[in-house]
Write a protein that holds these residues in place. Sequence first.
Motif, short mmCIF file in Angstrom:
data_model
loop_
_atom_site.label_atom_id
_atom_site.label_comp_id
_atom_site.label_asym_id
_atom_site.label_seq_id
_atom_site.Cartn_x
_atom_site.Cartn_y
_atom_site.Cartn_z
N PRO A 13 0.87 -1.06 0.10
CA PRO A 13 -0.10 0.07 -0.25
C PRO A 13 0.98 1.20 0.04
N VAL A 14 0.44 2.33 -0.66
CA VAL A 14 1.30 3.34 -0.67
C VAL A 14 0.17 4.82 -0.50
N VAL A 15 0.51 5.38 0.73
CA VAL A 15 -0.33 6.56 1.00
C VAL A 15 0.39 7.83 0.27
N ILE A 16 -0.37 8.59 -0.40
CA ILE A 16 0.08 9.96 -1.08
C ILE A 16 -0.17 11.03 -0.09
N GLN A 17 0.55 11.94 0.09
CA GLN A 17 0.30 13.06 0.79
C GLN A 17 0.68 14.30 0.00
N ASP A 18 0.01 15.49 -0.01
CA ASP A 18 0.50 16.62 -0.39
C ASP A 18 1.52 17.13 0.21
N GLY A 19 2.69 17.47 -0.37
CA GLY A 19 3.92 17.85 0.18
C GLY A 19 3.69 19.35 0.68
N GLN A 20 2.60 20.14 0.29
CA GLN A 20 2.45 21.45 0.46
C GLN A 20 1.54 21.78 1.54
N THR A 21 0.35 20.91 1.48
CA THR A 21 -0.71 21.17 2.46
C THR A 21 -0.67 20.05 3.59
N GLN A 104 -8.11 21.33 6.10
CA GLN A 104 -7.55 21.81 7.45
C GLN A 104 -6.11 22.72 7.30
N ASN A 105 -5.58 22.32 5.97
CA ASN A 105 -4.10 23.08 5.66
C ASN A 105 -4.66 24.34 4.59
N PHE A 106 -5.47 24.86 4.79
CA PHE A 106 -5.66 25.75 3.70
C PHE A 106 -4.69 26.78 3.56
N ILE A 107 -4.19 27.29 4.82
CA ILE A 107 -3.35 28.35 5.00
C ILE A 107 -2.06 27.75 4.32
N GLU A 111 -0.63 29.86 0.76
CA GLU A 111 0.83 30.07 0.54
C GLU A 111 1.42 29.76 -1.04
N ASN A 112 0.79 28.44 -1.32
CA ASN A 112 1.09 27.87 -2.58
C ASN A 112 0.59 28.73 -3.71
N ILE A 113 -0.66 29.22 -3.60
CA ILE A 113 -1.51 30.14 -4.51
C ILE A 113 -0.66 31.35 -4.65
N ILE A 114 -0.37 31.93 -3.46
CA ILE A 114 0.43 33.15 -3.46
C ILE A 114 1.86 32.97 -4.19
N ARG A 115 2.55 32.09 -3.84
CA ARG A 115 3.77 31.78 -4.75
C ARG A 115 3.28 31.68 -6.17
N SER A 116 2.47 31.13 -6.73
CA SER A 116 2.20 30.95 -8.21
C SER A 116 1.89 32.21 -8.67
N ASN A 163 -12.33 37.94 10.59
CA ASN A 163 -11.80 38.65 9.41
C ASN A 163 -10.60 39.31 9.51
N GLU A 164 -10.57 40.14 10.55
CA GLU A 164 -9.14 40.94 10.76
C GLU A 164 -7.95 39.82 10.74
N ALA A 165 -8.12 38.71 11.82
CA ALA A 165 -7.04 37.73 11.88
C ALA A 165 -6.84 37.06 10.31
N SER A 166 -7.76 36.87 9.66
CA SER A 166 -7.67 36.17 8.45
C SER A 166 -6.72 37.32 7.20
N ASP A 167 -7.38 38.54 7.49
CA ASP A 167 -6.37 39.57 6.68
C ASP A 167 -4.95 39.74 7.15
N LEU A 168 -4.57 39.44 8.28
CA LEU A 168 -3.43 39.69 8.85
C LEU A 168 -2.53 38.56 8.36
N VAL A 169 -3.08 37.12 8.49
CA VAL A 169 -2.35 36.08 8.27
C VAL A 169 -2.13 36.21 6.35
N PHE A 170 -2.97 36.51 5.78
CA PHE A 170 -2.82 36.57 4.26
C PHE A 170 -1.71 37.54 3.93
N HIS A 171 -1.74 38.70 4.49
CA HIS A 171 -0.78 39.73 4.02
C HIS A 171 0.76 39.29 4.67
#
Length: 204
Positions: A13-21, A104-107, A111-116, A163-171
Amino acid sequence: MEIDFEKTDGLVPVVIQDGQTLEVLMLGYMNAEAYEKTVKEKVVTFFSRSKNRLWTKGETSGNFLHVQSIHIDCDKDTVLIMVRPDGVTCHTGSRSCFNTTYNQNFILELENIIRSRYEEPVEGSYVNKLRKKGLNKIAQKVGEEGVETVIAALAETETDLINEASDLVFHLLVLLREKGLSLETIAKNLEGRHSPNPPEGGTK
């Protein structure tokens, strides 16, 4: 460490995991030939039990799984592969074959979206507009959002604080990208501070 294919009748069996999220994307099976092909080509290839042949994930959809690292468990009969996926993983159109209610790991994904956006600028995108304004403006926005988060925590509603904390994390993510840093760098620094013998200024 070598895989013990004999122990599991030729398939492991092989478990596949996203290396970013870090999200678990799917479970598949490999025989020795599929594993060797995966290691050589750096793209995940399984052995399809239903088709009775090697099957490279994405060979029809184009949603390949690019290998970042491979880890074999202590019993030598299960494999974990960290990947960079091209698009969604599941044939249903979902990012994962497991029916999780939210990412759960959308942050990390953000980060990956911002990089792109940095690597392939999209005209009109907010990240692109911020980037054009330069480091000083991006840093200023982090400061502004930090102040607004404090005010929301002290004098406003829970929704306002979220909402404000979300803005802070994004920036903050944009600022880190502007400086060529990543959440991985920050996480490793925090991990080091939490060690039994943290550097000066760290915490146990």
